[in-house]
Design an enzyme around this catalytic site. Sequence first.
Site, short mmCIF file in Angstrom:
data_model
loop_
_atom_site.label_atom_id
_atom_site.label_comp_id
_atom_site.label_asym_id
_atom_site.label_seq_id
_atom_site.Cartn_x
_atom_site.Cartn_y
_atom_site.Cartn_z
N GLY A 230 -36.25 47.23 -16.33
CA GLY A 230 -35.51 47.26 -17.27
C GLY A 230 -35.14 46.51 -18.57
O GLY A 230 -36.21 47.36 -19.12
N ASN A 231 -34.27 45.92 -18.92
CA ASN A 231 -34.20 45.73 -19.99
C ASN A 231 -33.93 43.97 -20.63
O ASN A 231 -33.41 43.81 -19.51
CB ASN A 231 -33.82 46.59 -21.41
CG ASN A 231 -32.85 46.71 -21.14
OD1 ASN A 231 -31.27 45.86 -21.68
ND2 ASN A 231 -31.79 48.03 -20.82
N ARG A 232 -33.90 43.93 -21.69
CA ARG A 232 -33.43 42.31 -22.36
C ARG A 232 -32.06 42.34 -22.35
O ARG A 232 -31.59 41.19 -22.89
CB ARG A 232 -35.03 41.90 -23.21
CG ARG A 232 -35.77 41.79 -22.78
CD ARG A 232 -36.69 40.54 -23.51
NE ARG A 232 -38.23 40.60 -22.87
CZ ARG A 232 -38.64 41.35 -24.27
NH1 ARG A 232 -38.32 41.13 -24.95
NH2 ARG A 232 -40.18 41.17 -23.80
N SER A 233 -31.01 43.19 -21.95
CA SER A 233 -29.67 42.65 -22.86
C SER A 233 -29.29 41.80 -21.91
O SER A 233 -28.93 41.85 -20.78
CB SER A 233 -28.78 43.79 -22.67
OG SER A 233 -27.83 43.81 -22.61
N ALA A 298 -27.32 48.09 -22.95
CA ALA A 298 -28.00 49.03 -23.20
C ALA A 298 -28.78 49.50 -21.75
O ALA A 298 -28.95 50.10 -21.13
CB ALA A 298 -28.96 48.00 -23.51
#
Length: 433
Positions: A230-233, A298
């Site tokens: 995943g990502n930090r959005s 994101a």
Amino acid sequence: MDINAVEPSENTPAGGVSAAQPRMPRNIVVGVGGGIAAYKACHLVREFTEHGDDVRVVPTQAALNFVGAATFEALSGNPVSTTVFDAVDEVQHVQVGQEADLVVIAPATADLIARLVAGRADDLLTATVLVATCPVVVVPAMHTEMWLNPATQDNVATLRRRGIVVMEPAHGRLTGKDTGPGRLPEPVQIADFARTIVAGHGAHHDWVGKRVVISAGGTQENIDPVRYIGNRSSGRQGFAIAELAAQRGAEVTLVAASTDSLPVPCGTTVVRVGSTREMEAAMAEYGAGADVIVMSAAVADFRPDSQADSKLKKGADEDALSTIHLVENPDILKGLVNRRDRGELKDGAIIVGFAAETGDAAGSALDYALSKFERKGCDILMANEVGEGKVFGQKTNEGWLLAKGAEPQAVPSGTKFEVAAQILDAVNRIMPK
Ligand code: CTP
């Protein structure tokens, strides 16, 4: 289109708030009507005072059945009165309204709204509203039946026609066992919204009949039932856009990934998704009839080529865990632009993309954003400079607004609401009326 025409310059940043110059405290009147949600006005007062504003609480007499004057006096640091017969020597019944930079009434009951429509001036709050020439934001809170009653709806339409901003109520649990529209939005939502109104953005209920679809958050690609890529959005930027579009009167669908902790924007429908392909399907379905599509999510560009049905074990599945083979995900934004070009979306649909960029030796973040804008083919691109703690997971945003045929417009650091307001203003300028 000239998006420079009305955007704030670098010296007049979004919301009039500059990182370099300390902002002047605003005189904010918090009006409080007599409903159970009056207790939330205490948090609203805090939202403003902690932002450095000078708050004057003006409750109705009925509001004091729910929260005592002493509480409002302690929280605001200012005297509290309900009647025009207090501090008569200071001509309080006009002074409070004349000195205000903003009046926010939260909660506004059906009865208080009716009194405002009638132009009554029989208590300090209604007298203050009659005098005020600053923005007035009314935040209704009442049972669903009362909110939907034609009397209330007509009253709300009348206030809007007169230039008073009436916030859409939240949808959710009410005082009794009932659930529906009529709940007071969270104090932070009210404060964020009111600040964009003071900054001069989107005060009109001018998107009624428009359909807006917004993606937000970060998509996640499962490795096994417990692990994912995943990502930090945080999703905050997309949620702010959704909130403001709904407050402009649009019918808003928010396609959200990994954003469960954020309060649902008032008046929006949230569709929860997990992976990029789920988001792609939802955007295709809800985007089909939309007037405006915003891809602020994101999106995970790659996903594991296979997903284990059961949790991979460190010893036994060493190979699967140490080497994950990735395959590319679809580009949702590009796909939407292609579909519009093939005539599969609503004629004239406006598509907005985002770009998260860092600069390097080969080019600046803006250089990369400009080439991404070209590549993606959308109408507007909000380019954020990321890295070094900027933007991802933060409460502020900054960057450039790119639009076809216009110079890049610097968007100075501001809250995600302030940035959202500028994006919607840019959309509004090219949207068929
Ligand atoms: N986007 C998308 N589908 C993807 C990747 C990105 O729809 N698979 C959208 C994002 O929502 C955003 C825009 O494309 O509106 C740009 O996203 P960004 O992550 O900055 O760029 P990428 O296209 O992923 O390119 P790169 O990561 O190589 O810069």
